[in-house]
Every structure is written in C-alpha cells, then in structure tokens.
Design an enzyme around this catalytic site. Structure first.
Site, PDB file in Angstrom:
ATOM      1  N   GLN A  87       0.810  -1.210   0.000  1.00  0.00           N
ATOM      2  CA  GLN A  87       0.000   0.000   0.000  1.00  0.00           C
ATOM      3  C   GLN A  87       0.847   1.265   0.000  1.00  0.00           C
ATOM      4  OE1 GLN A  87      -2.228  -0.661   3.593  1.00  0.00           O
ATOM      5  NE2 GLN A  87      -3.386  -2.377   2.732  1.00  0.00           N
ATOM      6  N   HIS A 151      -0.779  -0.045   5.825  1.00  0.00           N
ATOM      7  CA  HIS A 151      -1.332   0.986   6.706  1.00  0.00           C
ATOM      8  C   HIS A 151      -0.391   2.167   6.925  1.00  0.00           C
ATOM      9  CE1 HIS A 151      -4.343  -2.083   8.653  1.00  0.00           C
ATOM     10  NE2 HIS A 151      -4.294  -2.154   7.331  1.00  0.00           N
ATOM     11  N   GLU A 245     -15.021   3.587   9.887  1.00  0.00           N
ATOM     12  CA  GLU A 245     -15.611   4.634  10.728  1.00  0.00           C
ATOM     13  C   GLU A 245     -15.463   6.012  10.105  1.00  0.00           C
ATOM     14  OE1 GLU A 245     -14.421   2.644  15.076  1.00  0.00           O
ATOM     15  OE2 GLU A 245     -13.580   4.590  14.466  1.00  0.00           O
ATOM     16  N   TYR A 255      -9.439   7.508  19.819  1.00  0.00           N
ATOM     17  CA  TYR A 255     -10.506   6.938  18.994  1.00  0.00           C
ATOM     18  C   TYR A 255     -10.617   5.416  19.121  1.00  0.00           C
ATOM     19  CZ  TYR A 255     -11.310  11.612  17.619  1.00  0.00           C
ATOM     20  OH  TYR A 255     -11.635  12.954  17.687  1.00  0.00           O
ATOM     21  N   TYR A 266      -9.867 -10.446   9.899  1.00  0.00           N
ATOM     22  CA  TYR A 266     -10.251 -10.952   8.581  1.00  0.00           C
ATOM     23  C   TYR A 266     -10.602 -12.429   8.608  1.00  0.00           C
ATOM     24  CZ  TYR A 266      -8.635  -6.503   6.730  1.00  0.00           C
ATOM     25  OH  TYR A 266      -8.487  -5.167   6.467  1.00  0.00           O
TER      26      TYR A 266
END
Length: 375
Positions: A87, A151, A245, A255, A266
């Site tokens: 990513q 991430h 979210e 959070y 997963y």
C-alpha cells in the site's frame, strides 16, 4: 491530441467512451460522467492549483500535472526516493493556502525498505512552468520502522490557521502501538507549515509523548476534510472486517483502536469484545460490512445546488461513491452513486468549475468528473 478530442466530442463521446447522453439520475441531482485524464498508474490523491490545473500523485512514485483536460506526458521532477511496496508509495497531496505567493506543495510518501519502512512528509516549491519541485525538504518522518507495506495513512489537510494535519496508519502488524503515545503509529499529527510542532498541540507537555500527535487510537485514516457548516474536521478510517468509521477529529482524543471496534479480524476472530469504552470516542458513522473508504470531500461548488455541504466518500470495496446529507455534524441520510461500474474510487474533490472529481484506483486509472445535468 486536441484534434482527436474534438472529433470524439463531435460524435457524442467522451474520451472514455461514455455517451454524452449517459445521464445518472440520483435523489438530489442528475449528472453526466466525463473523463478528464486516463492511463494513470494507481493514482492516489489530487489537488487543484489556484489556476485550475490539477496535480495527481501516482502510488508508483510519480507526480503528474493535468492542464485543460490534458495529462502532461512527463512527470513533475524533483521528488525524493519513494518506497513502493504494498500500500506504500506516493500518497497524499496538499497545496499551501498561500500557494500563489510561495508555490509550496506538500506530499506524503513511504520510505525505507520492505523490512523497515515508515510514512514521511515533504514539501517543495513548484517552479514556474510546473515541470519540477525545487527546494524539496523532508519535514517529518514516523519514528517507528515497521515491516511490510501496510497501513501508511497519508492524507493531508490544512487547517484555517495554516497548520497541517497528516493521517498515519497503525502499520498493520502493530495495532497496539495506536495506544502508545511514544510513537506515531495510529495517529493524526499536526505540524506548522515548516514542519515544526505547534505550541498548542495537546501532548506537547506530556512526558514521553510525541509532541506532533493530535489524536490517536486510529487504524488507518484514508480520508480527512473540514465540514464547511461547522468548521469541524471529519476523518474516516479502515476497519478490519467491518468497522470502517467516520469520526469527528478533536485534539487530544482517543478513537479507541484496537480497544474498541465494530469489526473483527479478517479470519472472523474477535479483535475486541467491546464497542464502547470510557474516554474513547464513538464514530458518527460506521460500516459493516466494510467498504474500505478512501478520499473524503464536502461539496462546495456551484454546479450541484442540492449537494451543497454534502460529504462524499470513495469506496475501494464495492466500487461506489457514497453521498452523505449532513446537518451540522450529523449524518441524516446516505445515497450510493456509481454502483456497478467496477472501478475502485481512491479520492474525491470539488473542482472550481463546480464539478465533482474522482480518481479510480486502477493500474490504468482515471480522473473523472461528475458534471451537473440541468433539466
């Protein structure tokens, strides 16, 4: 190139093959889809310059410029080395609020190796003919080298005081670090435009905490924007299997990831048995199942009167654009657009022409715009 475009328009097609009469009817507005540029390699973020030209980052490490619906062949030069892994790559873009005077462009990217990498933030000055960034300097680097390409976060948002928010992921394999203020994983940080730390950041005086941290307890924030109705900051983040979210971003708040979540691993095993906890913020919206949200914008153009102030979120799973009708900081309705096209949507923004622009996350990705159809 312009001759070809004229011929295409003359027979009633855009450059993507969409008929001009291909009208999408929605609850609040009808629109036509037009292709602005094609052949971008996994485009990730876009940012308009004050004169209407559009910058687009390609995850592969290239910065591209679109002028008058024409994609310039040569990338903008001058970027630092970018690690392209999973990513990771060239990520979010932001134009300085005083760009007309200083020419500054900000960008997030991943650097390092597959076994030790992190998110970084840099800025450079776009030269007069927009062919290169000069005076490029790294302003920030995450203080935790993680393994594998998961991430990174990487979205940017300037605040009205010209400080800058950068979203950061938890690193994928390091979820518990999102609760540890001694590192940057799973946080949103706030910096002055020169990379220094604002004196009023919430953890500046907290012993051991990283002073750049603005909020923490995030999994992987991939969208951030300011609500024009209230001035509040909204951000959305990926859950695992379920639990995406949307949150109101307020300084110093936790959070909850991974202490509380509406998702599971997963493989179906639990992450936490709790969705609420003392001192932990609740989202104003969550998805289950996940849509893998990416990109967030509040529409503030003149083209779609009935979309004024609505929030738009791209989806990587399910390939759709989600419109939220917003009242203050409350979501009062939802509508899904472009369902069934089969293209992952990576980013969304409003153009000065009143159109809504989206990026498709494909090996041959596109910049598309939604143009209002007036009855």
């Amino acid at each position: 190139m312009r001759v070809v475009a004229s011929l295409v328009a003359a027979i009633g097609l855009t450059s993507s093959g969409l008929a001009q009469s291909d009208i999408h009817e929605t609850e609040q507005a009808d629109f036509r889809m037009e292709a602005v540029a094609e052949g971008l390699e996994f485009p990730w973020s876009m940012a308009f310059l004050p004169d209407g030209r559009l910058l687009v980052s390609e995850r592969a490490g290239r910065l591209r410029l679109i002028e008058g619906d024409t994609l310039r062949r040569a990338p903008v030069a001058g970027l630092p080395d970018v690690m392209v892994e999973g990513q990771g790559g060239l990520l979010g873009l932001a134009v300085h609020p005083d760009f007309a005077d200083n020419g500054l462009i900000y960008f997030a990217y991943s650097e390092g190796s597959a076994n030790a990498n992190h998110t970084a933030l840099a800025r450079g000055r776009l030269n007069d003919d927009a062919t290169a960034l000069t005076e490029v300097e790294t302003l920030f680097q995450v203080n935790f080298d993680k393994e594998r390409g998961f991430h990174f976060g990487g979205r940017l948002q300037f605040l009205p005081d010209s400080t800058l928010l950068l979203t950061l992921g938890d690193g994928g394999l390091h979820r518990n670090e999102a609760q540890d203020l001694t590192n940057h994983l799973g946080t949103i940080i706030r910096l002055n435009d020169d990379g220094t730390v604002p004196f009023d950041n919430p953890f500046v005086s907290a012993r051991g905490a990283r002073p750049e941290i603005y909020t923490y307890g995030h999994r992987n924030v991939q969208g951030i924007a300011i609500n024009p109705q209230t001035g509040s900051v909204w951000a959305h983040e990926h859950g695992a299997r379920g639990g995406d979210e949307i949150n109101l971003v307020e300084p110093g708040r936790n959070y909850g990831w991974p202490l509380v979540t509406y998702g599971v691993n997963y493989n179906g095993t639990p992450i936490s048995d709790a969705t609420h906890g003392d001192g932990l913020e609740q989202p104003i919206w969550f998805w289950d199942p996940s849509i893998a949200p990416s990109g967030l914008a509040f529409y503030d153009g003149d083209g779609f009167e009935n979309w004024q102030g609505d929030a738009f979120v791209g989806a990587l799973v399910g390939s759709r654009l989600v419109r939220f009708e917003v009242e203050g900081d409350r979501i009062i309705s939802r509508e899904e657009l472009l369902v069934g096209r089969g293209e992952r949507i990576r980013d969304v923004t409003t153009g000065a022409d009143g159109s809504l622009y989206i990026l498709t996350d494909e090996r041959a990705g596109s910049v598309l715009r939604l143009v209002p159809v007036i009855p």
